[in-house]
Motif scaffolding. Structure first.
Motif, PDB file in Angstrom:
ATOM      1  N   ALA A  73      10.362   7.241  14.311  1.00 41.60           N
ATOM      2  CA  ALA A  73      10.465   8.073  15.507  1.00 41.60           C
ATOM      3  C   ALA A  73       9.268   9.016  15.639  1.00 41.60           C
ATOM      4  CB  ALA A  73      11.769   8.870  15.494  1.00 41.60           C
ATOM      5  N   GLU A  74       8.630   9.333  14.518  1.00 43.93           N
ATOM      6  CA  GLU A  74       7.492  10.248  14.531  1.00 43.93           C
ATOM      7  C   GLU A  74       6.148   9.552  14.355  1.00 43.93           C
ATOM      8  OE1 GLU A  74       8.200  13.296  11.621  1.00 43.93           O
ATOM      9  OE2 GLU A  74      10.214  13.690  12.388  1.00 43.93           O
ATOM     10  N   ALA A  75       6.157   8.317  13.883  1.00 46.28           N
ATOM     11  CA  ALA A  75       4.899   7.594  13.639  1.00 46.28           C
ATOM     12  C   ALA A  75       4.260   7.234  14.974  1.00 46.28           C
ATOM     13  CB  ALA A  75       5.161   6.344  12.812  1.00 46.28           C
ATOM     14  N   GLY A  76       2.985   7.528  15.102  1.00 50.68           N
ATOM     15  CA  GLY A  76       2.333   7.317  16.388  1.00 50.68           C
ATOM     16  C   GLY A  76       1.289   6.220  16.405  1.00 50.68           C
ATOM     17  N   SER A  77       1.240   5.386  15.372  1.00 50.21           N
ATOM     18  CA  SER A  77       0.231   4.325  15.349  1.00 50.21           C
ATOM     19  C   SER A  77       0.711   3.175  14.477  1.00 50.21           C
ATOM     20  CB  SER A  77      -1.087   4.868  14.778  1.00 50.21           C
ATOM     21  OG  SER A  77      -0.953   5.160  13.393  1.00 50.21           O
ATOM     22  N   ALA A  78       0.048   2.042  14.629  1.00 55.45           N
ATOM     23  CA  ALA A  78       0.355   0.880  13.793  1.00 55.45           C
ATOM     24  C   ALA A  78       0.131   1.226  12.329  1.00 55.45           C
ATOM     25  CB  ALA A  78      -0.520  -0.299  14.207  1.00 55.45           C
ATOM     26  N   GLU A  79      -0.954   1.901  12.050  1.00 50.84           N
ATOM     27  CA  GLU A  79      -1.264   2.281  10.668  1.00 50.84           C
ATOM     28  C   GLU A  79      -0.175   3.186  10.097  1.00 50.84           C
ATOM     29  OE1 GLU A  79      -4.750   4.526   8.051  1.00 50.84           O
ATOM     30  OE2 GLU A  79      -5.100   4.136  10.180  1.00 50.84           O
ATOM     31  N   ALA A  80       0.260   4.179  10.863  1.00 49.30           N
ATOM     32  CA  ALA A  80       1.300   5.100  10.397  1.00 49.30           C
ATOM     33  C   ALA A  80       2.602   4.358  10.107  1.00 49.30           C
ATOM     34  CB  ALA A  80       1.530   6.202  11.419  1.00 49.30           C
ATOM     35  N   CYS A  81       2.946   3.385  10.939  1.00 51.10           N
ATOM     36  CA  CYS A  81       4.177   2.615  10.729  1.00 51.10           C
ATOM     37  C   CYS A  81       4.113   1.792   9.443  1.00 51.10           C
ATOM     38  CB  CYS A  81       4.455   1.703  11.917  1.00 51.10           C
ATOM     39  SG  CYS A  81       5.044   2.571  13.385  1.00 51.10           S
ATOM     40  N   ALA A 183       0.071   2.551   0.120  1.00 53.08           N
ATOM     41  CA  ALA A 183       0.178   2.583   1.588  1.00 53.08           C
ATOM     42  C   ALA A 183      -1.131   2.112   2.218  1.00 53.08           C
ATOM     43  CB  ALA A 183       0.535   3.990   2.058  1.00 53.08           C
ATOM     44  N   GLN A 184      -2.257   2.558   1.684  1.00 52.02           N
ATOM     45  CA  GLN A 184      -3.558   2.146   2.213  1.00 52.02           C
ATOM     46  C   GLN A 184      -3.793   0.653   1.998  1.00 52.02           C
ATOM     47  OE1 GLN A 184      -5.558   4.035   4.097  1.00 52.02           O
ATOM     48  NE2 GLN A 184      -6.901   2.276   4.409  1.00 52.02           N
ATOM     49  N   ILE A 185      -3.433   0.151   0.835  1.00 54.47           N
ATOM     50  CA  ILE A 185      -3.581  -1.281   0.545  1.00 54.47           C
ATOM     51  C   ILE A 185      -2.724  -2.108   1.501  1.00 54.47           C
ATOM     52  CG2 ILE A 185      -3.037  -3.061  -1.176  1.00 54.47           C
ATOM     53  CD1 ILE A 185      -3.979  -0.961  -3.308  1.00 54.47           C
ATOM     54  N   ALA A 186      -1.507  -1.655   1.766  1.00 51.99           N
ATOM     55  CA  ALA A 186      -0.629  -2.360   2.698  1.00 51.99           C
ATOM     56  C   ALA A 186      -1.269  -2.425   4.076  1.00 51.99           C
ATOM     57  CB  ALA A 186       0.742  -1.689   2.767  1.00 51.99           C
ATOM     58  N   TRP A 187      -1.790  -1.301   4.533  1.00 55.56           N
ATOM     59  CA  TRP A 187      -2.425  -1.262   5.851  1.00 55.56           C
ATOM     60  C   TRP A 187      -3.628  -2.198   5.901  1.00 55.56           C
ATOM     61  CZ3 TRP A 187      -2.259  -1.127  10.679  1.00 55.56           C
ATOM     62  CH2 TRP A 187      -3.391  -0.868  11.463  1.00 55.56           C
ATOM     63  N   GLU A 188      -4.475  -2.135   4.910  1.00 57.58           N
ATOM     64  CA  GLU A 188      -5.666  -2.989   4.894  1.00 57.58           C
ATOM     65  C   GLU A 188      -5.311  -4.459   4.831  1.00 57.58           C
ATOM     66  OE1 GLU A 188      -8.128  -1.451   1.733  1.00 57.58           O
ATOM     67  OE2 GLU A 188      -8.476   0.436   2.820  1.00 57.58           O
ATOM     68  N   SER A 189      -4.169  -4.774   4.263  1.00 59.21           N
ATOM     69  CA  SER A 189      -3.744  -6.164   4.138  1.00 59.21           C
ATOM     70  C   SER A 189      -3.261  -6.780   5.445  1.00 59.21           C
ATOM     71  CB  SER A 189      -2.604  -6.280   3.111  1.00 59.21           C
ATOM     72  OG  SER A 189      -3.067  -5.886   1.845  1.00 59.21           O
ATOM     73  N   VAL A 190      -2.762  -5.941   6.370  1.00 63.40           N
ATOM     74  CA  VAL A 190      -2.187  -6.508   7.597  1.00 63.40           C
ATOM     75  C   VAL A 190      -2.891  -6.088   8.884  1.00 63.40           C
ATOM     76  CG1 VAL A 190       0.107  -6.802   6.565  1.00 63.40           C
ATOM     77  CG2 VAL A 190      -0.430  -4.675   7.795  1.00 63.40           C
ATOM     78  N   LYS A 191      -3.836  -5.160   8.794  1.00 69.34           N
ATOM     79  CA  LYS A 191      -4.459  -4.714  10.057  1.00 69.34           C
ATOM     80  C   LYS A 191      -5.264  -5.841  10.669  1.00 69.34           C
ATOM     81  CE  LYS A 191      -8.597  -2.582   8.058  1.00 69.34           C
ATOM     82  NZ  LYS A 191      -9.342  -1.356   7.891  1.00 69.34           N
ATOM     83  N   GLY A 192      -5.242  -5.855  11.995  1.00 70.98           N
ATOM     84  CA  GLY A 192      -5.948  -6.902  12.716  1.00 70.98           C
ATOM     85  C   GLY A 192      -7.388  -6.531  13.009  1.00 70.98           C
ATOM     86  N   GLY A 193      -8.065  -7.431  13.654  1.00 68.94           N
ATOM     87  CA  GLY A 193      -9.445  -7.157  14.079  1.00 68.94           C
ATOM     88  C   GLY A 193     -10.436  -7.172  12.952  1.00 68.94           C
ATOM     89  N   GLY A 194     -11.512  -6.450  13.193  1.00 67.15           N
ATOM     90  CA  GLY A 194     -12.664  -6.503  12.340  1.00 67.15           C
ATOM     91  C   GLY A 194     -12.584  -5.756  11.087  1.00 67.15           C
TER      92      GLY A 194
END
Length: 194
Positions: A73-81, A183-194
């Motif tokens: 409810a408070e997360a405002g971005s894909a990365e935050a989620c 948390a950072q590793i998880a984000w880097e593993s699934v983020k899209g784009g470049g």
């Protein structure tokens, strides 16, 4: 803070007994003695030991799910989620190590028991809420293209593995100290784009 219900008191007493004696060695009488509840109250709320096990399992996973939903409810971005999926899990495990250990070792027992369908439905709903929270970000292409179940495993798998080892006393690292790194590793593993 509200006083715990009789049902919650019984569940916490059961968790203490399971932690001290093991699930199989714990008896209804031990839970009764620890909780101060009558046998009638135990049977009224749960019916039998297997239902106590299932209720304790479901209550623990529901706590994590609620923590996660409040965070979404408070997360405002894909990365935050994505990071929230990891940090909420770690926060809950660190705050509730005995309960987390119980959940880790009891899933197959609950799935095979009379409340197995309830567990499967709760898991399906939990997963659906996570996918719903991420759906718009996925439509925007902010995540790499992965099947839903693979996406979930990539995000939380390393954290669950470290948590399992931490709970068993097989790590040198403190789980809470690895929170931001995982948390950072998880984000880097699934983020899209470049």
């Amino acid at each position: 803070m509200a006083r715990p219900s009789r049902k919650d008191e019984i569940l916490q007493a059961a968790l203490a007994c399971f932690t001290e004696h093991g699930v199989d060695a714990t008896t209804i009488e031990m839970i009764r003695d620890r909780s101060g509840a009558s046998i009638g109250s135990l049977y009224h709320h749960f019916g039998n030991k297997e239902r106590i096990i299932a209720a304790l399992y479901l209550a623990g996973t529901a706590q994590y799910a609620d923590l996660l939903q409040r965070g979404f409810a408070e997360a405002g971005s894909a990365e935050a989620c994505v990071k929230l999926l990891v940090t909420s899990y770690i926060d809950w495990v660190v705050a509730n190590p005995d309960w987390a250990r119980f959940i880790l070792h009891s899933r197959s027992r609950v799935e095979a028991g009379e409340l197995g369908d309830v567990l499967r439905e709760a898991n399906r709903e939990h997963f659906a809420r996570i996918l719903a929270a991420l759906a718009e970000y996925r439509r925007q292409g902010l995540f790499r293209s992965l099947p839903d179940d693979c996406f979930a495993s990539v995000v939380i798998g390393p954290t669950q593995d470290l948590a399992r080892n931490w709970l068993a006393g097989r790590t040198q690292s403190e789980l809470g100290e690895c929170r931001e790194l995982l948390a950072q590793i998880a984000w880097e593993s699934v983020k899209g784009g470049g």
